[in-house]
Design an enzyme around this catalytic site. Structure first.
Site, PDB file in Angstrom:
ATOM      1  N   ARG A   1     103.922  19.086 -33.353  1.00  0.00           N
ATOM      2  CA  ARG A   1     102.480  19.018 -33.624  1.00  0.00           C
ATOM      3  C   ARG A   1     101.887  17.699 -33.143  1.00  0.00           C
ATOM      4  NH1 ARG A   1     100.952  23.248 -37.044  1.00  0.00           N
ATOM      5  NH2 ARG A   1     102.517  23.913 -38.555  1.00  0.00           N
TER       6      ARG A   1
ATOM      7  N   GLY B   1      97.421  23.240 -38.025  1.00  0.00           N
ATOM      8  CA  GLY B   1      97.245  23.028 -36.592  1.00  0.00           C
ATOM      9  C   GLY B   1      95.949  22.371 -36.175  1.00  0.00           C
TER      10      GLY B   1
ATOM     11  N   ASP C   1      94.757  33.738 -30.981  1.00  0.00           N
ATOM     12  CA  ASP C   1      95.765  34.554 -30.314  1.00  0.00           C
ATOM     13  C   ASP C   1      95.336  36.021 -30.450  1.00  0.00           C
ATOM     14  OD1 ASP C   1      98.327  34.788 -29.052  1.00  0.00           O
ATOM     15  OD2 ASP C   1      99.264  35.179 -30.972  1.00  0.00           O
TER      16      ASP C   1
ATOM     17  N   LYS D   1      93.684  32.299 -26.161  1.00  0.00           N
ATOM     18  CA  LYS D   1      94.548  33.127 -25.301  1.00  0.00           C
ATOM     19  C   LYS D   1      93.924  34.514 -25.220  1.00  0.00           C
ATOM     20  CE  LYS D   1      99.164  31.529 -26.727  1.00  0.00           C
ATOM     21  NZ  LYS D   1     100.352  32.007 -27.461  1.00  0.00           N
TER      22      LYS D   1
ATOM     23  N   PHE E   1     103.646  30.455 -24.912  1.00  0.00           N
ATOM     24  CA  PHE E   1     103.739  29.789 -26.201  1.00  0.00           C
ATOM     25  C   PHE E   1     103.594  28.285 -26.014  1.00  0.00           C
ATOM     26  CE2 PHE E   1     105.428  28.125 -30.100  1.00  0.00           C
ATOM     27  CZ  PHE E   1     104.860  28.982 -31.033  1.00  0.00           C
TER      28      PHE E   1
ATOM     29  N   LEU F   1      91.383  34.771 -37.641  1.00  0.00           N
ATOM     30  CA  LEU F   1      89.984  34.366 -37.696  1.00  0.00           C
ATOM     31  C   LEU F   1      89.045  35.475 -38.094  1.00  0.00           C
ATOM     32  CD1 LEU F   1      89.788  31.690 -34.988  1.00  0.00           C
ATOM     33  CD2 LEU F   1      89.004  31.532 -37.335  1.00  0.00           C
TER      34      LEU F   1
ATOM     35  N   GLU G   1      89.601  25.836 -35.367  1.00  0.00           N
ATOM     36  CA  GLU G   1      90.972  26.345 -35.264  1.00  0.00           C
ATOM     37  C   GLU G   1      91.694  25.684 -34.090  1.00  0.00           C
ATOM     38  OE1 GLU G   1      93.548  27.464 -36.307  1.00  0.00           O
ATOM     39  OE2 GLU G   1      93.521  29.516 -37.031  1.00  0.00           O
ATOM     40  N   ASP G   2      93.011  25.751 -34.121  1.00  0.00           N
ATOM     41  CA  ASP G   2      93.787  25.212 -33.012  1.00  0.00           C
ATOM     42  C   ASP G   2      93.842  26.221 -31.866  1.00  0.00           C
ATOM     43  OD1 ASP G   2      95.324  27.020 -34.470  1.00  0.00           O
ATOM     44  OD2 ASP G   2      97.036  25.681 -34.728  1.00  0.00           O
TER      45      ASP G   2
HETATM   46  P1  IMP Z   1      96.167  35.067 -34.580  1.00  0.00           P
HETATM   47  O1  IMP Z   1      95.873  35.592 -35.944  1.00  0.00           O
HETATM   48  O2  IMP Z   1      97.136  35.958 -33.847  1.00  0.00           O
HETATM   49  O3  IMP Z   1      94.938  34.771 -33.765  1.00  0.00           O
HETATM   50  O4  IMP Z   1      97.030  33.794 -34.821  1.00  0.00           O
HETATM   51  C1  IMP Z   1      96.621  32.520 -34.605  1.00  0.00           C
HETATM   52  C2  IMP Z   1      97.699  31.597 -35.142  1.00  0.00           C
HETATM   53  O5  IMP Z   1      98.978  31.888 -34.539  1.00  0.00           O
HETATM   54  C3  IMP Z   1      97.386  30.191 -34.784  1.00  0.00           C
HETATM   55  O6  IMP Z   1      96.605  29.571 -35.800  1.00  0.00           O
HETATM   56  C4  IMP Z   1      98.756  29.565 -34.635  1.00  0.00           C
HETATM   57  O7  IMP Z   1      99.213  29.110 -35.882  1.00  0.00           O
HETATM   58  C5  IMP Z   1      99.637  30.698 -34.190  1.00  0.00           C
HETATM   59  N1  IMP Z   1      99.867  30.673 -32.732  1.00  0.00           N
HETATM   60  C6  IMP Z   1      99.434  31.569 -31.833  1.00  0.00           C
HETATM   61  N2  IMP Z   1      99.807  31.247 -30.587  1.00  0.00           N
HETATM   62  C7  IMP Z   1     100.507  30.098 -30.681  1.00  0.00           C
HETATM   63  C8  IMP Z   1     101.158  29.245 -29.707  1.00  0.00           C
HETATM   64  O8  IMP Z   1     101.170  29.470 -28.487  1.00  0.00           O
HETATM   65  N3  IMP Z   1     101.770  28.132 -30.211  1.00  0.00           N
HETATM   66  C9  IMP Z   1     101.795  27.833 -31.534  1.00  0.00           C
HETATM   67  N4  IMP Z   1     101.178  28.596 -32.475  1.00  0.00           N
HETATM   68  C10 IMP Z   1     100.546  29.726 -32.050  1.00  0.00           C
HETATM   69 MG    MG Z   2      97.269  27.997 -37.179  1.00  0.00          MG
END
Ligand code: IMP
Ligand code: MG
Length: 177
Positions: A163, A42, A101, A129, A150, A106, A97-98
């Site tokens: 993407r 991402g 969430d 987010k 999302f 991270l 990072e992209d």
């Molecule tokens: P975390 O470990 O929950 O912070 O996950 C982060 C990862 O979840 C990101 O690197 C994305 O790959 C994926 N992700 C979380 N939210 C979204 C979204 O709204 N769209 C697409 N991918 C997401």
């Molecule tokens: Mg990712």
């Protein structure tokens, strides 16, 4: 199954924000070299756009991780799918990072990379987010804070699609069409 994508952050706004972040980062790292680490897949789009606009020397590496767990919810652990090519010991590392969430990916990554003794370790994300955060992660550079929706585009995918969209959009699942 048709997905409708509505624009949340247009291309020009993303480009403008990346330029601002690059300026801020260049100021903060004046006189230093940045070892930029993109988290695949991402962050490829933001990592390269950011790198092009940073004015201090930049080296690049990429890493791919996947969360253990079932379905869409992250769990507390990550698995390294592709490790870094180079050592980060004594380097000024900036992880890109992209999206953040839950924060699980991270926070795990930070612990994992911290053990390798970088000189410094900072974090940059295109999207954040905050409403979804489960574990606390200190993020140094945030492009945009977005609501709990999302999103796809600018590197982010839905089942590996979208993407390559030049903007960030919200996926609306279509009805039987
Ligand atoms: P975390 O470990 O929950 O912070 O996950 C982060 C990862 O979840 C990101 O690197 C994305 O790959 C994926 N992700 C979380 N939210 C979204 C979204 O709204 N769209 C697409 N991918 C997401
Ligand atoms: Mg990712």
């Amino acid at each position: 199954m048709a997905e409708k994508i509505s624009v949340l952050i247009p291309e020009e706004e993303i480009e403008k924000r990346i330029r601002e972040m690059a300026e801020e980062i260049s100021r903060d790292y004046a006189g230093k070299e940045i070892h930029l680490i993109g988290i695949l897949k991402g962050s490829v789009f933001i990592a390269t756009e950011l790198a092009k606009r940073i004015t201090v020397p930049v080296t690049l590496d990429f890493m791919s991780v996947s969360s253990y767990g079932n379905g869409t919810e992250s769990t507390g652990r990550v698995r390294v799918v592709k490790d870094l090519d180079e050592s980060i010991k004594d380097r000024d590392v900036l992880i890109v990072e992209d999206i953040i969430d839950s924060g699980y990916t991270l926070s795990n990554l930070l612990t994992m990379l911290g053990v390798r003794q970088p000189k410094s370790l900072k974090l940059c994300t295109l999207l954040d987010k905050p409403d979804r955060r489960v574990v606390d992660v200190k993020v140094d550079y945030i492009g945009f804070q977005i609501p709990d929706k999302f999103v796809v585009g600018y590197g982010l995918d839905y089942a590996q699609k979208y993407r390559n969209l030049p903007y960030v959009g919200v996926v609306e699942l279509g009805e039987e069409e």
